[in-house]
Write an enzyme that holds these catalytic residues in place. Structure first.
Site, PDB file in Angstrom:
ATOM      1  N   ASP A  70       0.876  -1.165   0.000  1.00  0.00           N
ATOM      2  CA  ASP A  70       0.000   0.000   0.000  1.00  0.00           C
ATOM      3  C   ASP A  70       0.915   1.217   0.000  1.00  0.00           C
ATOM      4  O   ASP A  70       1.564   1.508   0.999  1.00  0.00           O
ATOM      5  CB  ASP A  70      -0.884  -0.030   1.261  1.00  0.00           C
ATOM      6  CG  ASP A  70      -1.710   1.239   1.436  1.00  0.00           C
ATOM      7  OD1 ASP A  70      -1.664   2.122   0.551  1.00  0.00           O
ATOM      8  OD2 ASP A  70      -2.408   1.346   2.466  1.00  0.00           O
ATOM      9  N   LYS A 125       2.331  11.419  -3.533  1.00  0.00           N
ATOM     10  CA  LYS A 125       1.320  10.704  -4.317  1.00  0.00           C
ATOM     11  C   LYS A 125       0.374  11.681  -5.028  1.00  0.00           C
ATOM     12  O   LYS A 125      -0.252  11.333  -6.028  1.00  0.00           O
ATOM     13  CB  LYS A 125       0.529   9.796  -3.372  1.00  0.00           C
ATOM     14  CG  LYS A 125      -0.323   8.749  -4.043  1.00  0.00           C
ATOM     15  CD  LYS A 125      -0.877   7.804  -2.987  1.00  0.00           C
ATOM     16  CE  LYS A 125      -1.875   6.819  -3.555  1.00  0.00           C
ATOM     17  NZ  LYS A 125      -2.361   5.920  -2.487  1.00  0.00           N
ATOM     18  N   GLU A 185      -7.151   0.264  -4.801  1.00  0.00           N
ATOM     19  CA  GLU A 185      -7.209   0.220  -3.335  1.00  0.00           C
ATOM     20  C   GLU A 185      -8.544  -0.326  -2.815  1.00  0.00           C
ATOM     21  O   GLU A 185      -8.545  -1.176  -1.917  1.00  0.00           O
ATOM     22  CB  GLU A 185      -6.916   1.611  -2.756  1.00  0.00           C
ATOM     23  CG  GLU A 185      -5.440   1.962  -2.875  1.00  0.00           C
ATOM     24  CD  GLU A 185      -5.132   3.440  -2.692  1.00  0.00           C
ATOM     25  OE1 GLU A 185      -6.030   4.199  -2.260  1.00  0.00           O
ATOM     26  OE2 GLU A 185      -3.994   3.836  -2.983  1.00  0.00           O
ATOM     27  N   ASP A 203     -12.839   5.203   2.462  1.00  0.00           N
ATOM     28  CA  ASP A 203     -11.414   5.289   2.780  1.00  0.00           C
ATOM     29  C   ASP A 203     -11.057   6.708   3.212  1.00  0.00           C
ATOM     30  O   ASP A 203     -10.928   7.606   2.375  1.00  0.00           O
ATOM     31  CB  ASP A 203     -10.604   4.866   1.540  1.00  0.00           C
ATOM     32  CG  ASP A 203      -9.092   4.889   1.790  1.00  0.00           C
ATOM     33  OD1 ASP A 203      -8.652   5.418   2.835  1.00  0.00           O
ATOM     34  OD2 ASP A 203      -8.347   4.380   0.925  1.00  0.00           O
TER      35      ASP A 203
HETATM   36  P1  ADP Z   1      -3.114   7.194   3.818  1.00  0.00           P
HETATM   37  O1  ADP Z   1      -3.982   6.167   3.200  1.00  0.00           O
HETATM   38  O2  ADP Z   1      -3.491   8.588   3.428  1.00  0.00           O
HETATM   39  O3  ADP Z   1      -1.661   6.946   3.598  1.00  0.00           O
HETATM   40  P2  ADP Z   1      -3.668   6.124   6.532  1.00  0.00           P
HETATM   41  O4  ADP Z   1      -4.735   5.198   6.140  1.00  0.00           O
HETATM   42  O5  ADP Z   1      -2.415   5.526   7.038  1.00  0.00           O
HETATM   43  O6  ADP Z   1      -3.354   7.196   5.410  1.00  0.00           O
HETATM   44  O7  ADP Z   1      -4.289   7.097   7.648  1.00  0.00           O
HETATM   45  C1  ADP Z   1      -3.504   8.025   8.311  1.00  0.00           C
HETATM   46  C2  ADP Z   1      -4.400   8.871   9.182  1.00  0.00           C
HETATM   47  O8  ADP Z   1      -5.074   8.045  10.132  1.00  0.00           O
HETATM   48  C3  ADP Z   1      -3.629   9.917   9.968  1.00  0.00           C
HETATM   49  O9  ADP Z   1      -4.312  11.152   9.883  1.00  0.00           O
HETATM   50  C4  ADP Z   1      -3.672   9.357  11.381  1.00  0.00           C
HETATM   51  O10 ADP Z   1      -3.592  10.372  12.352  1.00  0.00           O
HETATM   52  C5  ADP Z   1      -5.034   8.697  11.396  1.00  0.00           C
HETATM   53  N1  ADP Z   1      -5.190   7.745  12.494  1.00  0.00           N
HETATM   54  C6  ADP Z   1      -4.421   6.647  12.732  1.00  0.00           C
HETATM   55  N2  ADP Z   1      -4.851   6.015  13.848  1.00  0.00           N
HETATM   56  C7  ADP Z   1      -5.926   6.711  14.313  1.00  0.00           C
HETATM   57  C8  ADP Z   1      -6.808   6.572  15.448  1.00  0.00           C
HETATM   58  N3  ADP Z   1      -6.670   5.577  16.318  1.00  0.00           N
HETATM   59  N4  ADP Z   1      -7.799   7.473  15.591  1.00  0.00           N
HETATM   60  C9  ADP Z   1      -7.951   8.477  14.708  1.00  0.00           C
HETATM   61  N5  ADP Z   1      -7.155   8.678  13.656  1.00  0.00           N
HETATM   62  C10 ADP Z   1      -6.149   7.803  13.450  1.00  0.00           C
HETATM   63 MG    MG Z   2      -4.703   4.717   2.169  1.00  0.00          MG
END
Ligand code: ADP
Ligand code: MG
Length: 616
Positions: free
Chosen positions: A18, A80, A179, A201
């Site tokens: 991912d 990205k 995705e 998502d």
């Molecule tokens: P992306 O797909 O954009 O790379 P992610 O799916 O990894 O991102 O999501 C990252 C986001 O999720 C960040 O803003 C992070 O702060 C948030 N996040 C991760 N864990 C938690 C949680 N337990 N509660 C709320 N937000 C969270």
């Molecule tokens: Mg993502």
């Protein structure tokens, strides 16, 4: 005849990756489950951040993220958003990013760091390289092959650029996977059951919603919607404002709002507050910034929810739009899948549940789901998973019916798509000006045991002796699984074609049954196929020898001997004799023609036979 091999030897180890806007990670399928590959500290998520530190080091991941505000012009995040797009297409995106973006050749964006310029592919490659290293350390062996995911709305250029980034990182990207499809796979929506799924998502900086239709193992994206600037970072921002408001101004100092160290600390504190509030009703913060001041603060979940409510509402509006664009009503959504770290926020789940009247799936960590799903696809490509109907491969062989009811397979089952194979055929009868093409699917040798997919006719073949027209038949399966069969007579250019979706109307059980049938009947099929082949050969010999007799001027006694043998074989054919008898008849005829010590007839027979055998 020419035929391309469609399936490369399958690599054994393939990881799913991912490559996220905020975080990236890899996962691997192990037995029935899948697991993410963690670094030495047990962390699965690698921040998609690269810092070209002034001291010369290139930092990737967590160390780079820590520099975001201290070296804003040298710390690249959200790459990205730029990959595979021209500066023109980016609109005002560069203005939102703190690092300098310039236009390079062909109007492609480049990140300028000091003297050097970096393409988005190169930056992404640095992230992928880190993912690869982490995976290799976790697995204790080299990783060369991967399935990499992209948003469903990525266009060709963005997908290609992602592949290029993988190649730069030393990874062979076997497949680019959507995705939302990956997320659905992670939740066990594997195509075995038809239905619709809504994939919600909410990541760090982007929101995507996709509606998938699953039909007989084929995943189709019906619609997508979203907001390219909406995510968990915005939640952090709102909490950050509260923290800054509570920070007493230190007299005589520059405003805290301009101090990168303060902003960095506040951003970090805001994110950790937010994460605490996902599992607790209230969260405390004690932030000591030394000379820059100190804050003590308590935030309740209710306060946080009130602040983010308008943002959450925006995501729900997108959900409405996506469902409508898919031509569906809310009640027609079968499965709701949550993806992205920000769907851990309880309010997000509650609002979505309220709107769709359905419990979202929550069994898989939302920030790991895409990588886990990609690893399932990766495992299929690695050839390890035999139970799952592979996506994006041809489940059953495809071919055309040839003389006598046999099926000649052009594309073999499990070929990856897209693929294309061309073979040459000819006519079976003199002066034939049209041929029927019957397209079949299945593993059995005879057309009657396979599934007929379609039929078409090629006309306009020049009237020539059997075997002389050259008809190229091409089977092309595109990336969407659509089969196009084209027949083209090479001399006149006469062409006809048909388009079919081979997977439609076939369930996974049917595919399995057809496979089992072919194994159970292999022996019988072989015998039947051989009988057809012998029969075709006998018919060709009869016609060929008759032609040769007309050409060659033989003494009457020899003509008589040959005619007698031809007649005998003709009788066997008319009586539907079995393969052994026909074989004997062919051998007898060969003996007679061979004993005629006349080069003329041998040559004439040989020539006529050659022509005949090309036909069929
Ligand atoms: P992306 O797909 O954009 O790379 P992610 O799916 O990894 O991102 O999501 C990252 C986001 O999720 C960040 O803003 C992070 O702060 C948030 N996040 C991760 N864990 C938690 C949680 N337990 N509660 C709320 N937000 C969270
Ligand atoms: Mg993502």
């Amino acid at each position: 005849m020419s035929s391309e091999a469609a399936t490369p030897a399958s690599p054994r180890l393939v990881v799913g990756i991912d490559l996220g806007t905020t975080n990236s990670l890899a996962a691997i399928r192990a037995g029935k489950g899948a697991r993410v590959l963690r670094d030495a500290d047990g962390e699965p998520l690698i921040p998609s951040v690269v810092c070209f530190h002034p001291d010369g080091r290139t930092l990737v991941g967590r160390e780079a993220k820590a520099e975001r505000l201290t070296h804003p012009d040298r710390t690249v995040f959200s790459i990205k958003r730029l990959i595979g797009r021209s500066v023109h297409e980016l609109g005002d995106e560069p203005k939102r990013l703190p690092y300098p973006i310039v236009a390079g050749e062909r109007d492609l964006p480049r990140v300028r760091v000091g003297e050097r310029q970096w393409s988005p592919e190169e930056i992404s490659a640095l992230i992928l390289q880190r993912v690869k290293q982490t995976a290799e350390q976790a697995l204790g062996q080299p990783v060369q092959h991967a399935v990499v995911t992209v948003p469903a709305w990525f266009d060709d250029a963005q997908r290609q650029a992602t592949k290029d980034a993988a190649a730069l990182a030393g990874l062979d990207c076997l497949r680019i996977l959507n995705e939302p499809t990956a997320a659905a796979l992670a939740y066990g929506i594997d195509g075995s059951k038809d239905g619709t799924a809504l994939v919600y998502d909410l990541g760090g900086g982007t929101f995507d919603v996709s509606i998938l239709r699953i039909d007989d193992g084929v995943f189709r994206v019906l619609s997508t919607s979203g907001d390219t600037h909406l995510g968990g970072d915005d939640f952090d921002e709102l909490l950050g404002q509260r923290i800054l408001a509570a920070l007493p101004r230190v007299a005589g100092k520059a405003g805290a709002l301009e101090d990168p160290y303060v902003l960095q600390a506040v951003r970090k504190a805001a994110e950790s507050l937010k994460i605490k509030l996902s599992s607790a009703e209230r969260a405390d913060l004690q932030l000591d910034l030394g000379a820059r001041g100190a804050v003590t603060l308590t935030v309740t979940r209710a306060e946080f929810e009130a602040a983010i409510a308008p943002l959450v509402q925006r995501t729900l509006d997108c959900v409405q739009r996506a469902v409508k664009d898919a031509g569906l009503r809310l009640e027609q959504i079968d499965d709701v899948v949550l993806v992205g770290g920000s769907t851990r926020v309880p309010m997000v789940r509650a609002r979505l549940r309220g709107m769709l009247g359905k419990e979202p799936h929550t069994g898989v960590d939302p920030d790991l789901a895409v990588a886990l799903g990609a690893s399932i696809q990766a495992d299929v490509l690695a050839g390890n998973d035999r139970s799952l109907l592979p996506l994006d491969v041809i489940p059953l062989s495809l071919g055309i019916e040839t003389l006598g009811g046999a099926v000649q397979k052009l594309i073999l089952r499990n070929s990856t798509i897209p693929t294309s194979v061309t073979e040459e055929f000819s006519t079976g009868v003199d002066n034939q000006t049209a041929v029927d093409l019957n397209v079949f699917q299945g593993e059995r040798e005879l057309a009657k045991d396979c599934r007929r997919l379609g039929h078409f006719k090629l006309r306009g073949i020049p009237p020539l002796p059997a075997g002389l027209p050259r008809i190229a038949v091409t089977f092309l399966v595109d990336a969407d699984g659509v089969l196009r069969v084209t027949a083209r007579e090479q001399r006149t250019g006469a062409e006809a074609s048909i388009q079919i979706v081979p997977s439609f109307g076939l369930t996974r059980d049917e595919v399995r049954r057809m496979m089992l049938d072919s194994i159970e009947n292999a022996q019988a099929d072989y015998v039947a196929r051989e009988a057809i082949d012998v029969r075709n050969k006998a018919e060709a010999m009869v016609r060929g020898t008759q032609k040769a007799l007309a050409l060659a001027e033989l003494p009457p006694d020899q003509t008589y001997a040959v005619q007698k043998a031809v007649k005998a074989l003709g009788k066997l054919l008319a009586a539907n004799a079995d393969a052994a008898a026909l074989k004997q008849g062919c051998d007898d005829l060969t003996k007679v023609t061979a004993t005629i010590a006349d080069d003329v007839i041998s040559a004439a027979v040989a020539k006529a036979l050659r022509e005949e055998q090309q036909g069929s």
